[in-house]
Design an enzyme around this catalytic site. Structure first.
Site, PDB file in Angstrom:
ATOM      1  N   ARG A 117       0.815  -1.221   0.000  1.00  0.00           N
ATOM      2  CA  ARG A 117       0.000   0.000   0.000  1.00  0.00           C
ATOM      3  C   ARG A 117       0.845   1.264   0.000  1.00  0.00           C
ATOM      4  O   ARG A 117       0.320   2.359  -0.155  1.00  0.00           O
ATOM      5  CB  ARG A 117      -0.949  -0.017   1.192  1.00  0.00           C
ATOM      6  CG  ARG A 117      -1.978  -1.111   1.067  1.00  0.00           C
ATOM      7  CD  ARG A 117      -2.781  -1.292   2.326  1.00  0.00           C
ATOM      8  NE  ARG A 117      -3.503  -2.550   2.243  1.00  0.00           N
ATOM      9  CZ  ARG A 117      -4.674  -2.769   2.800  1.00  0.00           C
ATOM     10  NH1 ARG A 117      -5.276  -1.813   3.480  1.00  0.00           N
ATOM     11  NH2 ARG A 117      -5.244  -3.938   2.688  1.00  0.00           N
ATOM     12  N   GLU A 138      13.674  -9.352  -3.185  1.00  0.00           N
ATOM     13  CA  GLU A 138      13.816  -8.279  -4.168  1.00  0.00           C
ATOM     14  C   GLU A 138      12.728  -7.243  -3.913  1.00  0.00           C
ATOM     15  O   GLU A 138      11.554  -7.588  -3.849  1.00  0.00           O
ATOM     16  CB  GLU A 138      13.678  -8.827  -5.592  1.00  0.00           C
ATOM     17  CG  GLU A 138      14.711  -9.875  -5.961  1.00  0.00           C
ATOM     18  CD  GLU A 138      14.252 -11.308  -5.738  1.00  0.00           C
ATOM     19  OE1 GLU A 138      13.040 -11.560  -5.624  1.00  0.00           O
ATOM     20  OE2 GLU A 138      15.116 -12.192  -5.669  1.00  0.00           O
ATOM     21  N   TYR A 171      14.891 -29.754  -6.154  1.00  0.00           N
ATOM     22  CA  TYR A 171      15.915 -28.723  -6.378  1.00  0.00           C
ATOM     23  C   TYR A 171      17.287 -29.246  -5.959  1.00  0.00           C
ATOM     24  O   TYR A 171      18.277 -29.041  -6.652  1.00  0.00           O
ATOM     25  CB  TYR A 171      15.544 -27.460  -5.589  1.00  0.00           C
ATOM     26  CG  TYR A 171      16.375 -26.262  -5.962  1.00  0.00           C
ATOM     27  CD1 TYR A 171      16.064 -25.506  -7.083  1.00  0.00           C
ATOM     28  CD2 TYR A 171      17.471 -25.877  -5.200  1.00  0.00           C
ATOM     29  CE1 TYR A 171      16.817 -24.399  -7.441  1.00  0.00           C
ATOM     30  CE2 TYR A 171      18.230 -24.775  -5.546  1.00  0.00           C
ATOM     31  CZ  TYR A 171      17.899 -24.036  -6.665  1.00  0.00           C
ATOM     32  OH  TYR A 171      18.657 -22.949  -7.009  1.00  0.00           O
TER      33      TYR A 171
END
EC number: 3.5.4.13
Length: 189
Positions: A117, A138, A171
């Site tokens: 916001r 990020e 992974y």
């Protein structure tokens, strides 16, 4: 694939070390009773904190952002309780928490509404099955004004989805390049 509850998150963190350090409830105030951006376990997720280590984009060296040939001089390193992201700029940080994702789970990260916001967008790619490490965060400041990020307070929410079937290749099995990362990790190819 189903989303996992607070009960499951607590059990996996406390018995399997999925999240360290771990907060079983929601923390909204510091030790001096000052309001925080909340962190800890929520109904169907875990609100992570941002550590004190930041990398802020700079154009001092006139570098080009190239993910295949990334120039570390594109960033200024800062260690602080707050990070001021310049207008229309970008910063990297990492979570306080270290994650160990189970083989049957995919974790998705979403920004917290408190920051969204204010025009601060958090982006994190999914945490894949059997990935482990500190999560590199990020941040994009989409506003024409400087924006402030607070270390050791909530910054994003992790949602855990468990598959009906275990994946053939995790992974870890693939030898993922970000496996076991600590600190703010820059792009690798």
């Amino acid at each position: 694939m189903s989303i996992k509850s607070d009960k499951w998150i607590r059990r996996m963190a406390e018995q399997e070390g999925m999240i360290e350090p771990f907060e079983p409830g929601q923390i909204r105030y510091d030790s001096n009773n000052q309001k925080l951006v909340s962190y800890g376990t929520s109904s169907y997720g875990y609100d992570v904190r941002c550590a004190r280590e930041f990398k802020i984009f700079t154009n001092v060296h006139s570098a080009v952002v190239d993910p295949k040939n990334f120039d570390e001089h594109s960033f200024v390193d800062i260690s602080s309780d707050v990070c001021i992201i310049p207008p229309n700029s970008f910063a990297l940080a990492r979570t306080v928490e270290y994650f160990r994702i189970p083989r049957s789970v995919l974790t998705v990260c979403l920004g917290k509404s408190t920051y969204a916001r204010c025009g601060i967008i958090v982006n994190v790619t999914p945490l894949e099955p059997e990935w482990e490490g500190h999560v590199t965060l990020e941040f994009s400041n989409t506003t024409p004004l400087p924006a402030k990020i607070y270390a050791n307070e909530g910054i994003a929410q992790m949602l855990f989805f468990e598959s009906d079937e275990i994946c053939d290749t995790s992974y870890r099995d693939r030898g993922g390049k970000y496996q076991g990362q600590t600190g703010v990790t820059l792009p690798k190819t």
